[in-house]
Design a protein around this motif. Structure first.
Motif, PDB file in Angstrom:
ATOM      1  N   ALA A  64       0.528  -1.230  -0.227  1.00  0.00           N
ATOM      2  CA  ALA A  64       0.572   0.116  -0.076  1.00  0.00           C
ATOM      3  C   ALA A  64       0.786   1.413  -0.153  1.00  0.00           C
ATOM      4  N   VAL A  65       0.477   2.352  -1.207  1.00  0.00           N
ATOM      5  CA  VAL A  65       1.498   2.911  -1.377  1.00  0.00           C
ATOM      6  C   VAL A  65       1.130   4.557  -1.762  1.00  0.00           C
ATOM      7  N   ASP A  66       1.047   5.701  -1.589  1.00  0.00           N
ATOM      8  CA  ASP A  66       0.715   6.716  -1.425  1.00  0.00           C
ATOM      9  C   ASP A  66       0.681   7.043  -3.135  1.00  0.00           C
ATOM     10  N   THR A  67      -0.420   7.424  -3.775  1.00  0.00           N
ATOM     11  CA  THR A  67      -0.673   7.775  -4.879  1.00  0.00           C
ATOM     12  C   THR A  67       0.690   7.991  -5.767  1.00  0.00           C
ATOM     13  N   PRO A  68       1.617   8.957  -5.497  1.00  0.00           N
ATOM     14  CA  PRO A  68       2.381   9.392  -6.430  1.00  0.00           C
ATOM     15  C   PRO A  68       3.580   8.395  -6.812  1.00  0.00           C
ATOM     16  N   LEU A  69       4.042   7.319  -5.590  1.00  0.00           N
ATOM     17  CA  LEU A  69       5.041   6.354  -5.753  1.00  0.00           C
ATOM     18  C   LEU A  69       4.720   5.194  -5.870  1.00  0.00           C
ATOM     19  N   ALA A  70       3.305   5.162  -6.644  1.00  0.00           N
ATOM     20  CA  ALA A  70       2.587   3.696  -7.247  1.00  0.00           C
ATOM     21  C   ALA A  70       3.520   3.408  -8.486  1.00  0.00           C
ATOM     22  N   THR A  71       4.257   3.807  -9.051  1.00  0.00           N
ATOM     23  CA  THR A  71       4.870   4.170 -10.557  1.00  0.00           C
ATOM     24  C   THR A  71       6.090   4.066  -9.792  1.00  0.00           C
ATOM     25  N   GLN A  72       6.622   4.313  -9.483  1.00  0.00           N
ATOM     26  CA  GLN A  72       8.044   4.192  -8.744  1.00  0.00           C
ATOM     27  C   GLN A  72       8.469   2.236  -8.451  1.00  0.00           C
ATOM     28  N   VAL A  73       7.045   1.910  -7.634  1.00  0.00           N
ATOM     29  CA  VAL A  73       6.644   0.796  -6.722  1.00  0.00           C
ATOM     30  C   VAL A  73       7.078   0.009  -7.414  1.00  0.00           C
ATOM     31  N   VAL A  74       5.695  -0.084  -8.608  1.00  0.00           N
ATOM     32  CA  VAL A  74       5.862  -1.072  -9.786  1.00  0.00           C
ATOM     33  C   VAL A  74       6.756  -1.307 -10.825  1.00  0.00           C
ATOM     34  N   ASP A  75       7.235  -0.122 -11.105  1.00  0.00           N
ATOM     35  CA  ASP A  75       9.074  -0.110 -11.863  1.00  0.00           C
ATOM     36  C   ASP A  75       9.845  -0.719 -10.877  1.00  0.00           C
ATOM     37  N   THR A  76      10.252  -0.869  -9.844  1.00  0.00           N
ATOM     38  CA  THR A  76      10.783  -1.159  -8.919  1.00  0.00           C
ATOM     39  C   THR A  76      10.774  -3.375  -8.549  1.00  0.00           C
ATOM     40  N   VAL A  77       9.398  -2.888  -8.975  1.00  0.00           N
ATOM     41  CA  VAL A  77       8.804  -4.662  -8.916  1.00  0.00           C
ATOM     42  C   VAL A  77       8.867  -5.312 -10.126  1.00  0.00           C
ATOM     43  N   ARG A  78       9.142  -4.657 -11.104  1.00  0.00           N
ATOM     44  CA  ARG A  78       8.842  -5.318 -12.246  1.00  0.00           C
ATOM     45  C   ARG A  78      10.404  -5.292 -12.373  1.00  0.00           C
ATOM     46  N   GLU A  79      10.908  -4.349 -12.381  1.00  0.00           N
ATOM     47  CA  GLU A  79      12.558  -4.429 -13.001  1.00  0.00           C
ATOM     48  C   GLU A  79      13.583  -5.555 -11.929  1.00  0.00           C
ATOM     49  N   SER A  80      13.220  -5.732 -10.445  1.00  0.00           N
ATOM     50  CA  SER A  80      13.857  -6.669  -9.846  1.00  0.00           C
ATOM     51  C   SER A  80      13.272  -7.862  -9.508  1.00  0.00           C
ATOM     52  N   SER A  81      12.038  -8.494  -9.903  1.00  0.00           N
ATOM     53  CA  SER A  81      11.702  -9.582 -10.530  1.00  0.00           C
ATOM     54  C   SER A  81      11.940 -10.202 -11.561  1.00  0.00           C
ATOM     55  N   THR A  82      11.947  -9.533 -12.357  1.00  0.00           N
ATOM     56  CA  THR A  82      12.119 -10.017 -13.786  1.00  0.00           C
ATOM     57  C   THR A  82      13.886 -10.921 -13.729  1.00  0.00           C
ATOM     58  N   THR A  83      13.153 -12.263 -14.388  1.00  0.00           N
ATOM     59  CA  THR A  83      14.356 -13.054 -15.114  1.00  0.00           C
ATOM     60  C   THR A  83      13.875 -13.350 -16.288  1.00  0.00           C
ATOM     61  N   GLY A  84      13.496 -13.152 -16.941  1.00  0.00           N
ATOM     62  CA  GLY A  84      12.682 -13.065 -18.215  1.00  0.00           C
ATOM     63  C   GLY A  84      12.349 -14.588 -19.023  1.00  0.00           C
ATOM     64  N   GLN A  85      11.912 -15.427 -17.926  1.00  0.00           N
ATOM     65  CA  GLN A  85      11.929 -16.186 -18.506  1.00  0.00           C
ATOM     66  C   GLN A  85      10.090 -16.533 -18.266  1.00  0.00           C
ATOM     67  N   ILE A  86       9.357 -17.302 -18.858  1.00  0.00           N
ATOM     68  CA  ILE A  86       8.402 -17.372 -18.638  1.00  0.00           C
ATOM     69  C   ILE A  86       7.300 -17.519 -17.324  1.00  0.00           C
ATOM     70  N   GLY A  87       6.612 -17.139 -16.634  1.00  0.00           N
ATOM     71  CA  GLY A  87       6.193 -17.371 -15.455  1.00  0.00           C
ATOM     72  C   GLY A  87       6.571 -16.562 -14.296  1.00  0.00           C
ATOM     73  N   ASP A  88       7.265 -15.077 -14.452  1.00  0.00           N
ATOM     74  CA  ASP A  88       7.261 -14.164 -14.368  1.00  0.00           C
ATOM     75  C   ASP A  88       6.749 -13.616 -13.196  1.00  0.00           C
ATOM     76  N   GLY A  89       5.625 -13.388 -13.135  1.00  0.00           N
ATOM     77  CA  GLY A  89       4.500 -13.137 -12.670  1.00  0.00           C
ATOM     78  C   GLY A  89       3.830 -11.879 -13.139  1.00  0.00           C
ATOM     79  N   LYS A  90       2.379 -11.385 -12.264  1.00  0.00           N
ATOM     80  CA  LYS A  90       1.602 -10.199 -12.843  1.00  0.00           C
ATOM     81  C   LYS A  90       1.831  -9.282 -11.907  1.00  0.00           C
ATOM     82  N   ILE A  91       1.616  -7.839 -12.105  1.00  0.00           N
ATOM     83  CA  ILE A  91       1.862  -6.803 -10.784  1.00  0.00           C
ATOM     84  C   ILE A  91       0.294  -5.723 -11.386  1.00  0.00           C
ATOM     85  N   PHE A  92      -0.573  -5.727 -10.171  1.00  0.00           N
ATOM     86  CA  PHE A  92      -2.116  -5.362 -10.250  1.00  0.00           C
ATOM     87  C   PHE A  92      -1.603  -4.224  -9.365  1.00  0.00           C
TER      88      PHE A  92
END
Length: 112
Positions: A64-92
């Motif tokens: 749970a984050v304040d709205t101005p931080l949301a885009t940065q959190v999404v980008d951070t989670v995506r960049e730090s959790s990616t392996t480039g393989q199928i099954g990396d996941g989703k963000i909602f």
């Protein structure tokens, strides 16, 4: 406020947590879950016998984050959790109407 839910591979948790801490995210909730997406599970071999694993272990992060931080959190989670393989996941990302800190009764962004 926004509630960000991310489904990631379990071995990526520490990397994601460290990256979120670096941008100032104060906390998150982690739940062990099982599921499948496009990969429809996978085949495993155990003691010479092949069997299908239909639900793969994943981790569900809720942040749970304040709205101005949301885009940065999404980008951070995506960049730090990616392996480039199928099954990396989703963000909602969902709107969060209200948050209340139980101990102090603070509400809104102050409760985060």
């Amino acid at each position: 406020m926004k509630l960000i839910t991310a489904i990631i591979k379990p071995f990526k948790l520490n990397e994601v947590r460290d990256a979120l801490s670096a941008i100032g995210v104060a906390g998150l909730t982690v739940t062990e879950v099982k599921g499948y997406g496009r990969q429809k599970g996978q085949s495993e071999i155990y003691r010479g016998a092949e069997y299908a694993v239909h639900f793969l272990p994943k981790l569900k992060l809720e942040i749970a984050v304040d709205t101005p931080l949301a885009t940065q959190v999404v980008d951070t989670v995506r960049e730090s959790s990616t392996t480039g393989q199928i099954g990396d996941g989703k963000i909602f990302v969902m709107d969060l109407d209200q948050a209340v800190r139980i101990r102090t009764a603070e509400t809104g962004a102050d409760a985060l």
